[in-house]
Design a protein around this motif. Sequence first.
Motif, PDB file in Angstrom:
ATOM      1  N   GLU A 348       0.787  -1.264  -0.035  1.00 40.49           N
ATOM      2  CA  GLU A 348       0.016   0.076  -0.035  1.00 40.49           C
ATOM      3  C   GLU A 348       0.953   1.127  -0.071  1.00 40.49           C
ATOM      4  O   GLU A 348       0.674   2.359  -0.598  1.00 40.49           O
ATOM      5  N   GLU A 349       2.006   1.291   0.807  1.00 40.62           N
ATOM      6  CA  GLU A 349       2.919   2.545   0.858  1.00 40.62           C
ATOM      7  C   GLU A 349       3.565   2.553  -0.699  1.00 40.62           C
ATOM      8  O   GLU A 349       3.714   3.805  -1.149  1.00 40.62           O
ATOM      9  N   LYS A 350       3.658   1.365  -1.328  1.00 44.34           N
ATOM     10  CA  LYS A 350       4.415   1.713  -2.686  1.00 44.34           C
ATOM     11  C   LYS A 350       3.392   2.234  -3.684  1.00 44.34           C
ATOM     12  O   LYS A 350       3.758   2.922  -4.455  1.00 44.34           O
ATOM     13  N   GLN A 351       2.104   1.822  -3.378  1.00 46.28           N
ATOM     14  CA  GLN A 351       0.998   2.412  -4.331  1.00 46.28           C
ATOM     15  C   GLN A 351       0.912   4.076  -4.351  1.00 46.28           C
ATOM     16  O   GLN A 351       0.559   4.561  -5.177  1.00 46.28           O
ATOM     17  N   LYS A 352       1.468   4.670  -3.273  1.00 48.43           N
ATOM     18  CA  LYS A 352       1.419   6.049  -3.190  1.00 48.43           C
ATOM     19  C   LYS A 352       2.610   6.702  -4.050  1.00 48.43           C
ATOM     20  O   LYS A 352       2.580   8.066  -4.163  1.00 48.43           O
ATOM     21  N   ARG A 353       3.560   5.936  -4.521  1.00 49.46           N
ATOM     22  CA  ARG A 353       4.508   6.577  -5.174  1.00 49.46           C
ATOM     23  C   ARG A 353       4.306   7.112  -6.516  1.00 49.46           C
ATOM     24  O   ARG A 353       3.359   6.585  -7.131  1.00 49.46           O
ATOM     25  N   ALA A 354       4.656   8.108  -7.009  1.00 49.32           N
ATOM     26  CA  ALA A 354       4.519   8.796  -8.199  1.00 49.32           C
ATOM     27  C   ALA A 354       5.247   8.083  -9.430  1.00 49.32           C
ATOM     28  O   ALA A 354       6.403   7.551  -9.154  1.00 49.32           O
ATOM     29  N   TYR A 355       4.588   7.591 -10.508  1.00 54.74           N
ATOM     30  CA  TYR A 355       5.227   7.133 -11.477  1.00 54.74           C
ATOM     31  C   TYR A 355       5.180   7.864 -12.898  1.00 54.74           C
ATOM     32  O   TYR A 355       5.550   7.575 -13.874  1.00 54.74           O
ATOM     33  N   THR A 356       4.613   9.164 -12.794  1.00 56.33           N
ATOM     34  CA  THR A 356       4.515  10.209 -13.992  1.00 56.33           C
ATOM     35  C   THR A 356       5.142  11.240 -13.346  1.00 56.33           C
ATOM     36  O   THR A 356       4.847  11.677 -12.077  1.00 56.33           O
ATOM     37  N   ARG A 357       5.520  11.935 -14.422  1.00 55.00           N
ATOM     38  CA  ARG A 357       6.039  13.256 -13.919  1.00 55.00           C
ATOM     39  C   ARG A 357       4.782  14.278 -13.450  1.00 55.00           C
ATOM     40  O   ARG A 357       3.843  14.396 -13.989  1.00 55.00           O
ATOM     41  N   SER A 358       5.026  14.980 -12.522  1.00 54.90           N
ATOM     42  CA  SER A 358       4.027  16.088 -12.125  1.00 54.90           C
ATOM     43  C   SER A 358       3.761  17.015 -13.004  1.00 54.90           C
ATOM     44  O   SER A 358       4.451  17.338 -13.836  1.00 54.90           O
ATOM     45  N   GLU A 359       2.497  17.896 -12.866  1.00 50.27           N
ATOM     46  CA  GLU A 359       2.342  19.081 -13.446  1.00 50.27           C
ATOM     47  C   GLU A 359       3.437  20.102 -13.523  1.00 50.27           C
ATOM     48  O   GLU A 359       3.686  20.848 -14.244  1.00 50.27           O
ATOM     49  N   GLU A 360       3.960  20.148 -12.139  1.00 45.25           N
ATOM     50  CA  GLU A 360       4.971  21.319 -11.804  1.00 45.25           C
ATOM     51  C   GLU A 360       6.004  20.712 -12.547  1.00 45.25           C
ATOM     52  O   GLU A 360       6.841  21.796 -13.068  1.00 45.25           O
ATOM     53  N   GLU A 361       6.694  19.699 -12.891  1.00 46.18           N
ATOM     54  CA  GLU A 361       7.862  19.327 -13.411  1.00 46.18           C
ATOM     55  C   GLU A 361       7.668  19.666 -14.999  1.00 46.18           C
ATOM     56  O   GLU A 361       8.739  19.730 -15.545  1.00 46.18           O
ATOM     57  N   ASN A 362       6.439  19.227 -15.307  1.00 51.41           N
ATOM     58  CA  ASN A 362       6.285  19.576 -16.860  1.00 51.41           C
ATOM     59  C   ASN A 362       6.112  20.848 -17.298  1.00 51.41           C
ATOM     60  O   ASN A 362       6.117  21.371 -18.336  1.00 51.41           O
ATOM     61  N   ALA A 363       5.856  21.902 -16.066  1.00 51.88           N
ATOM     62  CA  ALA A 363       5.389  23.242 -16.549  1.00 51.88           C
ATOM     63  C   ALA A 363       6.828  23.936 -16.903  1.00 51.88           C
ATOM     64  O   ALA A 363       7.904  23.644 -16.926  1.00 51.88           O
TER      65      ALA A 363
END
Length: 363
Positions: A348-363
């Motif tokens: 469950e803890e692993k499922q909270k990790r991000a696997y795509t770039r965030s909107e802030e990173e793409n900005a």
Amino acid sequence: MTMKKLGVIYGGKSAEHEVSLMTAKAVIGALDFSAYDITPIYITIEGEWVCGELLTTAPSNPEELRFAGKGQADSILEFVQRASDPTTRFDIVFPVLHGPNGEDGTIQGLFEMMNLPYVGNGVLASSAGMDKVTMKQLFHQAGLNQVPYAYITHFEYDNDPAAFVEKCENELTYPLFVKPANLGSSVGITKAKNKAELEKAIDFAFQYDRKIVVEQGITAREIELSILGNDKPTVSIAGEVLPTKDFYDYSAKYVDGTTNYAIPAEVSEQELHNLQQAAIAAFKVLDGAGLVRADFFLTQDGEVYINEVNTLPGFTPISMYPKLWIATGKTYAQLVEELIQFGLERFEEKQKRAYTRSEEENA
């Protein structure tokens, strides 16, 4: 109460195949059949996967588990398909595979690729804990005290066997313990008291692995501790191994039951503190999860040396890992259930990790 689908994976293409069957019998026998739909998944000594039908009762002996999947498709593909189908997907799998292809991170990698919850250590801890050389190098980085040792691969040894024997005799002191680097349960280990025995022990160890470790013997007591948890691990009381043979070999561990144990071990409060702190340090440097057994040497003057850890220790009735927790205050069934919950917690803890770039990173 909704029944959870649980797969127990055992057997394996390993010299520790028989140990795995004994562990599987004990673990399945401790599971709550009113809480879990339990599927036996047997990996034969040849490496074939046999997914059986739901168990209705616990096996009465390990041999029954060889035939739990009789008549089913002998293929890893059935396991993958069953675990990938939302209607049959396991809520968690409980691997009790000892040795190569089960304890070394390989099957854990399969679970990770399938995003499947599982009990126990992840890929890194499993692989590093399995390889005694890598494990020792990590322990050195963590500042843990260890006995002197040497290691070599089969390729290097074949090129100049005399040089390695000479290195061992120059840098280490007899008696020496020669071990396959990637095996457990004392399989392939020999005690050597002279050059002739050392050369014979090296050849024997290479039958089991491409890399071996030669460790200097030490006059000390053998102390073991069990570790349980994820990010906040707890440590059991200490137990002492009292082998009646020359050393704690495979037969003493699993076959003849001749080894005696002192649980709890007679250690001072300070010695226990030092042992427990070293056990936690070993667990954390490996990024452990679920369960680890840590093995130490304790000298007469109170010096602590870590010997090794086992990231998938035996769960047989005479195994030290459950014995220590039982003596600490947990029943065998409670221990098995807690391990399942720790596996679910880590997933469950692993499922909270991000696997795509965030909107802030793409900005």
